[in-house]
Design a protein around this motif. Structure first.
Motif, PDB file in Angstrom:
ATOM      1  N   LEU A   1     -14.785  -2.316  -5.060  1.00 54.11           N
ATOM      2  CA  LEU A   1     -15.120  -0.957  -5.490  1.00 54.11           C
ATOM      3  C   LEU A   1     -15.284  -0.826  -6.995  1.00 54.11           C
ATOM      4  N   GLY A   2     -15.049  -1.903  -7.727  1.00 52.68           N
ATOM      5  CA  GLY A   2     -15.146  -1.841  -9.180  1.00 52.68           C
ATOM      6  C   GLY A   2     -14.038  -1.012  -9.805  1.00 52.68           C
ATOM      7  N   GLU A   3     -12.867  -1.033  -9.182  1.00 55.28           N
ATOM      8  CA  GLU A   3     -11.710  -0.266  -9.644  1.00 55.28           C
ATOM      9  C   GLU A   3     -10.576  -1.208 -10.010  1.00 55.28           C
ATOM     10  N   ALA A   4      -9.586  -0.678 -10.713  1.00 53.77           N
ATOM     11  CA  ALA A   4      -8.367  -1.431 -10.981  1.00 53.77           C
ATOM     12  C   ALA A   4      -7.501  -1.388  -9.724  1.00 53.77           C
ATOM     13  N   PRO A   5      -6.778  -2.463  -9.426  1.00 52.84           N
ATOM     14  CA  PRO A   5      -5.939  -2.473  -8.225  1.00 52.84           C
ATOM     15  C   PRO A   5      -4.982  -1.289  -8.133  1.00 52.84           C
ATOM     16  N   GLU A   6      -4.427  -0.886  -9.267  1.00 50.39           N
ATOM     17  CA  GLU A   6      -3.477   0.234  -9.242  1.00 50.39           C
ATOM     18  C   GLU A   6      -4.133   1.569  -8.876  1.00 50.39           C
ATOM     19  N   ALA A   7      -5.459   1.609  -8.869  1.00 53.72           N
ATOM     20  CA  ALA A   7      -6.178   2.822  -8.477  1.00 53.72           C
ATOM     21  C   ALA A   7      -6.279   2.968  -6.960  1.00 53.72           C
ATOM     22  N   ILE A   8      -5.913   1.919  -6.217  1.00 52.13           N
ATOM     23  CA  ILE A   8      -6.002   1.930  -4.759  1.00 52.13           C
ATOM     24  C   ILE A   8      -4.609   2.149  -4.179  1.00 52.13           C
TER      25      ILE A   8
ATOM     26  N   ALA B   1      -4.849 -18.960   0.114  1.00 51.70           N
ATOM     27  CA  ALA B   1      -3.426 -18.642   0.063  1.00 51.70           C
ATOM     28  C   ALA B   1      -3.107 -17.529   1.054  1.00 51.70           C
ATOM     29  N   ALA B   2      -1.833 -17.408   1.361  1.00 54.00           N
ATOM     30  CA  ALA B   2      -1.400 -16.382   2.308  1.00 54.00           C
ATOM     31  C   ALA B   2      -1.862 -15.000   1.853  1.00 54.00           C
ATOM     32  N   LEU B   3      -2.202 -14.207   2.830  1.00 51.83           N
ATOM     33  CA  LEU B   3      -2.681 -12.861   2.552  1.00 51.83           C
ATOM     34  C   LEU B   3      -1.501 -11.911   2.471  1.00 51.83           C
ATOM     35  N   ASP B   4      -1.420 -11.160   1.385  1.00 53.04           N
ATOM     36  CA  ASP B   4      -0.398 -10.120   1.262  1.00 53.04           C
ATOM     37  C   ASP B   4      -1.069  -8.829   0.821  1.00 53.04           C
ATOM     38  N   ILE B   5      -0.316  -7.750   0.839  1.00 53.73           N
ATOM     39  CA  ILE B   5      -0.908  -6.441   0.562  1.00 53.73           C
ATOM     40  C   ILE B   5      -1.448  -6.356  -0.862  1.00 53.73           C
ATOM     41  N   GLU B   6      -0.838  -7.038  -1.797  1.00 58.63           N
ATOM     42  CA  GLU B   6      -1.327  -6.962  -3.178  1.00 58.63           C
ATOM     43  C   GLU B   6      -2.642  -7.708  -3.338  1.00 58.63           C
ATOM     44  N   ARG B   7      -2.809  -8.818  -2.641  1.00 56.49           N
ATOM     45  CA  ARG B   7      -4.120  -9.493  -2.664  1.00 56.49           C
ATOM     46  C   ARG B   7      -5.166  -8.602  -2.009  1.00 56.49           C
TER      47      ARG B   7
END
Length: 88
Positions: free
Chosen positions: A23-30, A8-14
């Motif tokens: 990194l083994g982190e939650a997305p909201e941590a980045i 699928a198209a690449l976006d910043i959230e992906r």
């Protein structure tokens, strides 16, 4: 955890989710302006992301991302590549 390999198209959230997975982190941590190297992203993981994201049809190379250390910087690169792909 490995990046999502769907084409699928690449976006910043992906991108954020894939980096977080590496990194083994939650997305909201980045954060957009967090230094990804400081967060623990090494060159081998970046290469894995490049390979996964190349499946979206953009001509992404390791050197494109190596020039930047933030998700925001990477997103600008991807946007330029996506725009040039659309024009071709």
């Amino acid at each position: 955890m490995t990046p999502d390999t769907r084409s699928a198209a690449l976006d910043i959230e992906r991108m954020r989710a894939d980096v977080a997975g590496m990194l083994g982190e939650a997305p909201e941590a980045i954060g957009d302006d967090d230094n990804l190297i400081d967060l623990g992203l090494d060159s081998m993981r970046v290469l894995g992301l490049v390979l996964a994201w190349s499946n979206t049809g953009i001509a992404l190379e390791f050197s494109h991302l190596a020039e930047h250390a933030t998700l925001a910087g990477w997103w600008r690169v991807v946007q330029r590549l996506q725009a040039s792909t659309e024009r071709a």
